[in-house]
Design an enzyme around this catalytic site. Structure first.
Site, short mmCIF file in Angstrom:
data_model
loop_
_atom_site.label_atom_id
_atom_site.label_comp_id
_atom_site.label_asym_id
_atom_site.label_seq_id
_atom_site.Cartn_x
_atom_site.Cartn_y
_atom_site.Cartn_z
N PHE A 188 5.08 -57.01 11.77
CA PHE A 188 4.32 -58.21 12.15
C PHE A 188 5.33 -59.20 12.71
CE2 PHE A 188 1.89 -62.04 11.73
CZ PHE A 188 0.55 -61.66 11.72
N LEU A 189 5.21 -59.49 14.00
CA LEU A 189 6.22 -60.33 14.64
C LEU A 189 5.60 -61.26 15.67
CD1 LEU A 189 9.22 -61.04 15.26
CD2 LEU A 189 9.20 -59.17 16.91
N ILE A 190 5.86 -62.55 15.53
CA ILE A 190 5.55 -63.55 16.55
C ILE A 190 6.89 -64.05 17.07
CG2 ILE A 190 4.46 -65.76 17.07
CD1 ILE A 190 2.46 -63.55 16.37
N ASN B 246 7.77 -60.45 3.53
CA ASN B 246 8.76 -61.45 3.16
C ASN B 246 8.05 -62.75 2.76
OD1 ASN B 246 7.96 -62.72 5.57
ND2 ASN B 246 9.72 -61.95 6.71
N GLU C 178 3.06 -53.89 3.88
CA GLU C 178 4.30 -53.21 3.48
C GLU C 178 5.44 -54.21 3.32
OE1 GLU C 178 7.42 -50.00 5.44
OE2 GLU C 178 5.27 -49.81 5.85
N GLY D 216 0.00 -71.16 15.08
CA GLY D 216 -1.15 -70.49 14.49
C GLY D 216 -1.39 -69.07 14.95
#
Length: 503
Positions: A249-251, A287, A284, A259
């Site tokens: 999961f990366l922005i 953090n 999974e 948002g």
């Protein structure tokens, strides 16, 4: 003769990640940032030896992530015996695509003159469009079995090593049936094309989810012996009861605090709710930052449901107890509506530990702040009065602490029972306080931003709207044994050393 002194540099500073798009004469930079981590590539010390003025540029085309590596430096260390400058190309090759090492003029020409850029659309299916700060964004989703999805993911996988701590790039050369278990969600911004032949899409971030089988026996059916072939000759994984796990999961840093992470997470969650074969959404090894995002999103989703059903702590679960003889254990169902909560959790497909976190945070928020630790309540006096406190909110707060301690102790019982008695008590109390402080931060951040509880009709409308946002055809529930809440006499057998446990 050259010496080694002064020839090392910080890898995080040396690496520059840039997103580029066509310009008037040559590619222009849309955004640039440094990585958070480089230890997977350059070692635990995150140091690069052998260069002065080193810059490693990792460029990505904004629409299709076409990559390029460009290395420049002022001086390079001349080998002395076995000591030599780090071979940068050899070090980077396992982490980037072979096409990344094209010469710079060819790469810039490919960006400027890409014949497919104007008609580019993200691979997969359109899922959701939304606006933020007067800018338009879209979320697309596709199976990793789709070659176009796989191509873009392969190009950007180096970002996993640079921005996701302990993240592992996916193996995309697996058999097709394995790849089909993966869904990739892309977040793109719709931009005004800078040139007539440029793309209108610019990458914002992405997430990957993995579908895995979850044994779920129908309790209404009596188990029978069958002579059917096992395993079946043909199995469609999309039709089996499954869990969905968010793996990556990366922005991108240039789009933080707008948002997008919440939009992406709630879109994945909505897809799970809409898919009748999915029983649970898990994550999974999240953090702390993702934990906070997830807690906030799930709280906003569940709070209206809790309010609609008047979920709250019973301040008097003992009823008419006797001063001389009191029960040692109080059933959890006497404190909270366990059957109702079980059904809510099942319908929203949230895994048990995460649901417990959100429920605890909600129940804490239902207690007036003046009766909580954050509001200065007298905890020492409360621990003397316990469930006999005069004010019902003080009693609710007492039972909230017991409920939270119960969960923490049960989760970490094996570890905690190895500690001395007083250490267990002290560490459990400290952990409950850490958990409470974390909840208070989220509650404070959400204060004044949450809508009123919807009516039954509005709640059903919202649920249908969420389901409609899921991609078409996208991809444990076990009954817990009866729990009990221990009173303080027994609480000395409880404890927990770490901060709020992760799932």
């Amino acid at each position: 003769m050259a010496t080694e002194a002064g020839w090392s540099c910080d890898a995080n500073d040396a690496v520059h990640v840039t997103i580029v798009q066509p310009g008037e004469k040559k590619p222009k930079t849309l955004s640039a940032f440094h990585p958070q981590f480089t230890y997977p590539i350059f070692g635990d010390d995150e140091q690069i030896f052998g260069y002065k003025g080193l810059i490693i540029r990792l460029r990505f085309a904004a629409h299709d992530l076409r990559p390029h590596v460009h290395i420049s430096y002022d001086e390079k260390f001349k080998p002395v015996g076995d000591t030599a400058a780090l071979d940068l190309l050899a070090t980077l090759k396992p982490f980037v695509q072979p096409e990344s090492f094209a010469n710079l003029p060819d790469y810039e020409k490919a960006i400027q003159e890409d014949p497919d850029a104007k008609d580019f659309k993200p691979p997969g299916q359109f899922v959701l469009g939304y606006e933020a700060d007067d800018r338009k964004y879209e979320i697309w989703a596709g199976s990793l079995g789709n070659p176009d999805v796989r191509k873009i993911l392969d190009r950007m996988q180096v970002l996993v090593s640079l921005f996701i701590e302990a993240g592992t790039p996916l193996e995309t050369d697996d058999p097709e049936w394995t790849l089909d278990r993966w869904t990739v969600y892309f977040v793109y911004e719709k931009v005004t094309p800078p040139t007539p032949t440029a793309s209108a899409y610019s990458i914002v971030g992405y997430a990957t989810t993995y579908r895995y089988w979850y044994y779920h026996r129908n309790q209404s059916e009596t188990p029978t012996v069958k002579n059917d072939e096992f395993p079946p000759s043909e199995v469609d994984i999309a039709e089996l009861p499954s869990r969905i796990r968010i793996a990556q999961f990366l922005i991108l840093p240039s789009h933080h605090r707008a948002g997008h992470g919440t939009h992406l997470y709630t879109t994945i969650h909505a897809a799970c709710i809409a898919d009748p074969t999915v029983l649970e959404l898990t994550v999974e090894d999240p953090n702390e930052q993702f934990d906070a995002l997830r807690d906030t999103a799930d709280y906003c989703l569940l709070r209206p449901e809790f309010l609609r059903h008047n979920v709250n702590l019973n301040p008097d679960p003992l009823g008419a107890y006797s001063e001389k003889k009191r029960p040692r254990n109080v059933p959890t169902s006497a404190l909270i509506p366990t059957k109702l909560l079980h059904d809510i959790r099942k319908s929203f497909k949230i895994e048990p530990t995460q649901f417990a976190h959100v429920l605890e945070m909600y129940l804490l928020g239902q207690i007036p702040k003046s009766h909580r630790l954050a509001g200065g309540t007298n905890l020492a006096r409360l621990l003397i009065k316990k469930y006999k406190a005069d004010n019902e909110n003080d009693r609710r707060y007492y039972w909230w602490r017991m409920l939270t301690k119960q969960r923490l102790f049960k989760k970490h019982k094996e570890l905690l029972t190895e500690l001395e008695l007083m250490d267990r008590v002290e560490k459990l109390d400290a952990t409950v306080q850490n958990v409470e402080e974390g909840y208070e931060i989220t509650l404070e951040a959400l204060e004044g931003r949450l809508p009123e509880v919807p009516t039954d009709e509005e709640a059903e409308e919202n649920a249908n709207e969420q389901a409609s946002k899921a991609p078409t055809g996208s991809r444990d529930q076990r009954v817990k044994r009866k729990l009990t809440v221990m009173e303080d006499d027994d609480e000395e057998d409880e404890s927990e050393a770490a901060k709020r446990p992760k799932i």
